[in-house]
Design a protein around this motif. Sequence first.
Motif, PDB file in Angstrom:
ATOM      1  N   GLY A  62       0.948  -1.240  -0.053  1.00 24.58           N
ATOM      2  CA  GLY A  62       0.028  -0.025   0.025  1.00 24.58           C
ATOM      3  C   GLY A  62       0.912   1.093  -0.016  1.00 24.58           C
ATOM      4  N   ALA A  63       1.784   1.312   0.938  1.00 21.32           N
ATOM      5  CA  ALA A  63       2.716   2.603   1.014  1.00 21.32           C
ATOM      6  C   ALA A  63       3.420   2.911  -0.408  1.00 21.32           C
ATOM      7  CB  ALA A  63       3.743   2.307   2.287  1.00 21.32           C
ATOM      8  N   SER A  64       4.041   1.343  -0.967  1.00 20.28           N
ATOM      9  CA  SER A  64       4.728   1.619  -2.090  1.00 20.28           C
ATOM     10  C   SER A  64       3.766   2.113  -3.358  1.00 20.28           C
ATOM     11  CB  SER A  64       5.223   0.374  -2.617  1.00 20.28           C
ATOM     12  OG  SER A  64       6.217  -0.215  -1.450  1.00 20.28           O
ATOM     13  N   TYR A  65       2.561   1.544  -3.386  1.00 19.46           N
ATOM     14  CA  TYR A  65       1.595   2.358  -4.196  1.00 19.46           C
ATOM     15  C   TYR A  65       1.483   3.598  -4.193  1.00 19.46           C
ATOM     16  CZ  TYR A  65       0.560  -2.369  -6.656  1.00 19.46           C
ATOM     17  OH  TYR A  65       0.598  -3.423  -7.579  1.00 19.46           O
ATOM     18  N   GLN A  66       1.332   4.045  -3.216  1.00 17.24           N
ATOM     19  CA  GLN A  66       1.314   5.462  -2.612  1.00 17.24           C
ATOM     20  C   GLN A  66       2.355   6.298  -3.186  1.00 17.24           C
ATOM     21  OE1 GLN A  66       0.345   6.305   1.452  1.00 17.24           O
ATOM     22  NE2 GLN A  66       0.299   8.397   0.990  1.00 17.24           N
ATOM     23  N   GLN A  67       3.499   5.769  -3.187  1.00 11.80           N
ATOM     24  CA  GLN A  67       4.469   6.636  -3.516  1.00 11.80           C
ATOM     25  C   GLN A  67       4.752   6.648  -5.072  1.00 11.80           C
ATOM     26  OE1 GLN A  67       6.579   8.210  -1.764  1.00 11.80           O
ATOM     27  NE2 GLN A  67       5.454   7.960   0.035  1.00 11.80           N
ATOM     28  N   VAL A  68       4.132   5.767  -5.663  1.00 11.08           N
ATOM     29  CA  VAL A  68       4.315   5.529  -7.224  1.00 11.08           C
ATOM     30  C   VAL A  68       2.961   5.898  -7.939  1.00 11.08           C
ATOM     31  CG1 VAL A  68       5.895   3.813  -7.317  1.00 11.08           C
ATOM     32  CG2 VAL A  68       3.227   3.314  -7.492  1.00 11.08           C
ATOM     33  N   ASN A  69       2.206   6.904  -6.780  1.00 12.14           N
ATOM     34  CA  ASN A  69       0.946   7.699  -7.397  1.00 12.14           C
ATOM     35  C   ASN A  69      -0.188   6.709  -7.795  1.00 12.14           C
ATOM     36  OD1 ASN A  69       2.247  10.368  -7.046  1.00 12.14           O
ATOM     37  ND2 ASN A  69       3.381  10.002  -8.595  1.00 12.14           N
ATOM     38  N   GLU A  70      -0.323   5.711  -7.158  1.00  9.56           N
ATOM     39  CA  GLU A  70      -1.646   4.915  -7.556  1.00  9.56           C
ATOM     40  C   GLU A  70      -2.456   5.064  -6.165  1.00  9.56           C
ATOM     41  OE1 GLU A  70      -1.530   1.276  -9.867  1.00  9.56           O
ATOM     42  OE2 GLU A  70       0.685   1.620 -10.475  1.00  9.56           O
ATOM     43  N   TYR A 125      -5.930   8.484   1.266  1.00  7.18           N
ATOM     44  CA  TYR A 125      -7.132   8.874   0.837  1.00  7.18           C
ATOM     45  C   TYR A 125      -7.068  10.455   0.396  1.00  7.18           C
ATOM     46  CZ  TYR A 125     -10.395   4.888   2.025  1.00  7.18           C
ATOM     47  OH  TYR A 125     -11.277   3.733   2.161  1.00  7.18           O
ATOM     48  N   GLU A 126      -6.270  11.089   1.333  1.00  6.34           N
ATOM     49  CA  GLU A 126      -5.732  12.398   1.071  1.00  6.34           C
ATOM     50  C   GLU A 126      -5.333  12.584  -0.467  1.00  6.34           C
ATOM     51  OE1 GLU A 126      -3.409  16.298   2.785  1.00  6.34           O
ATOM     52  OE2 GLU A 126      -3.624  14.364   3.874  1.00  6.34           O
ATOM     53  N   LEU A 145      -5.569   4.438  -5.226  1.00  2.18           N
ATOM     54  CA  LEU A 145      -6.555   3.611  -5.371  1.00  2.18           C
ATOM     55  C   LEU A 145      -5.917   2.328  -4.702  1.00  2.18           C
ATOM     56  CD1 LEU A 145      -9.051   4.686  -8.157  1.00  2.18           C
ATOM     57  CD2 LEU A 145      -9.274   5.075  -5.706  1.00  2.18           C
ATOM     58  N   LYS A 146      -4.906   1.761  -5.478  1.00  2.00           N
ATOM     59  CA  LYS A 146      -4.067   0.514  -5.142  1.00  2.00           C
ATOM     60  C   LYS A 146      -3.646   0.578  -3.819  1.00  2.00           C
ATOM     61  CE  LYS A 146      -3.710  -2.475  -8.491  1.00  2.00           C
ATOM     62  NZ  LYS A 146      -4.006  -4.085  -8.361  1.00  2.00           N
ATOM     63  N   ALA A 147      -3.016   1.865  -3.262  1.00  2.00           N
ATOM     64  CA  ALA A 147      -2.693   2.119  -1.905  1.00  2.00           C
ATOM     65  C   ALA A 147      -3.833   1.713  -1.067  1.00  2.00           C
ATOM     66  CB  ALA A 147      -2.116   3.320  -1.998  1.00  2.00           C
ATOM     67  N   ILE A 148      -4.995   2.484  -1.346  1.00  2.65           N
ATOM     68  CA  ILE A 148      -5.981   2.596  -0.218  1.00  2.65           C
ATOM     69  C   ILE A 148      -6.546   0.726  -0.256  1.00  2.65           C
ATOM     70  CG2 ILE A 148      -8.609   2.898   0.053  1.00  2.65           C
ATOM     71  CD1 ILE A 148      -7.874   5.688  -1.402  1.00  2.65           C
TER      72      ILE A 148
END
Length: 379
Positions: free
Chosen positions: A265-273, A304-305, A275-278
């Motif tokens: 989740g944290a990695s998907y957030q860092q690569v700008n995805e 979410y932010e 929804l996958k992160a959530i």
Amino acid sequence: MKITITASLLLSACAVLAQTIPTSEVIAEADLLIDGYQFEKALAIMDRAQDSLDVSLLQRKGYCYSRLGNYAEAITAYEAVRMTDLLDREALYRLGQLYSVNDQYDQSRVCYEKLIRLDSANSFYYKEYAAVALKAGDVVTAMGKYLQTVRLNPRDVEAYAKFADLLIDAEQVHFADSMLTAVLSAVENNQLRLLLARANLAEENHEAVVSNVERVLATGDTTVTSARLLGISYFHLERYGKVIPCMEFLLSKGLKADWIYYFLGASYQQVNEPLKAIEFLSLAIEEGISDNIGTYYTQLGMAYEDAKDFRNAIRNYKAAYETSKADILLYHLARNYDVYYKDKTQAQVYYKRYLESDDTIKLAKDYSRHRLNALTDGR
């Protein structure tokens, strides 16, 4: 009548004698049966030997009983050998094994101590003693015996692996690192290199972890351990795009754990995805409550932010704050209330609480002070 009884007894005695077989013949036949894994038949033929106390016969009986899982009879047979020859190393070794399997660790250790006294240069005896000590929960003795093993036999990879594993578990990672580095300079072994990577991870030397694991992967040996070590280290090195395939490999192997979902989740957030992160951060929270739950809620709030879902961001930041009481979460709550609600009252409350906290992040403090002044002035 008396003559009839005597004759009957003589006939019985002759029948018994007729059933016995010379011991050498019994052993030859028993060996053939043992080679064919017919241990029960071997025992049956050995019961007909003329000399039931023959050492070679008792050794074979002990072996057959042990292969059939009849440890009590096996111990009896080997102890009978010891009654004949106190220095019989084979009987001592077998007894050491059998007592250990039977959870009779003190008796097992006595056997190995006697073997070591008979041959103090035999590294194998120290290694077997270490294994028994470890089963008995005596980690200190186990480590000492493994150390003696590798000193006597520097080529014993198994002993190095078990010793290094104990050192890492005991947080003696620098000793494990130096020992494994020295061994690997002489002989290459994937198991030892992964153990070195484990020690590197404990030392937070993530570049070394990557280097060692990639050397293992170059041999085509991809394991759950290598994927875990590599994925965690890539995450700490902020190579988020490389974290994702490592964690997905673990999931493909049927592993489920909150930390796997968190790293994904944290990695998907860092690569700008976002929804996958959530998706994966939500799974991290669902998978189990742990000491890291506050981090999971915080990361989910950030996801979410990023997705502009400020309402759910606030909900998760609140959950994170209730769990961890981290002051920086007051700042995140203030910003999201500020953006999401027209009524800025709650935003002002959280900005004030954050400014009154002991947090020392200058950028966050400056921004909170700026926004609070602006809101107070009605801007």
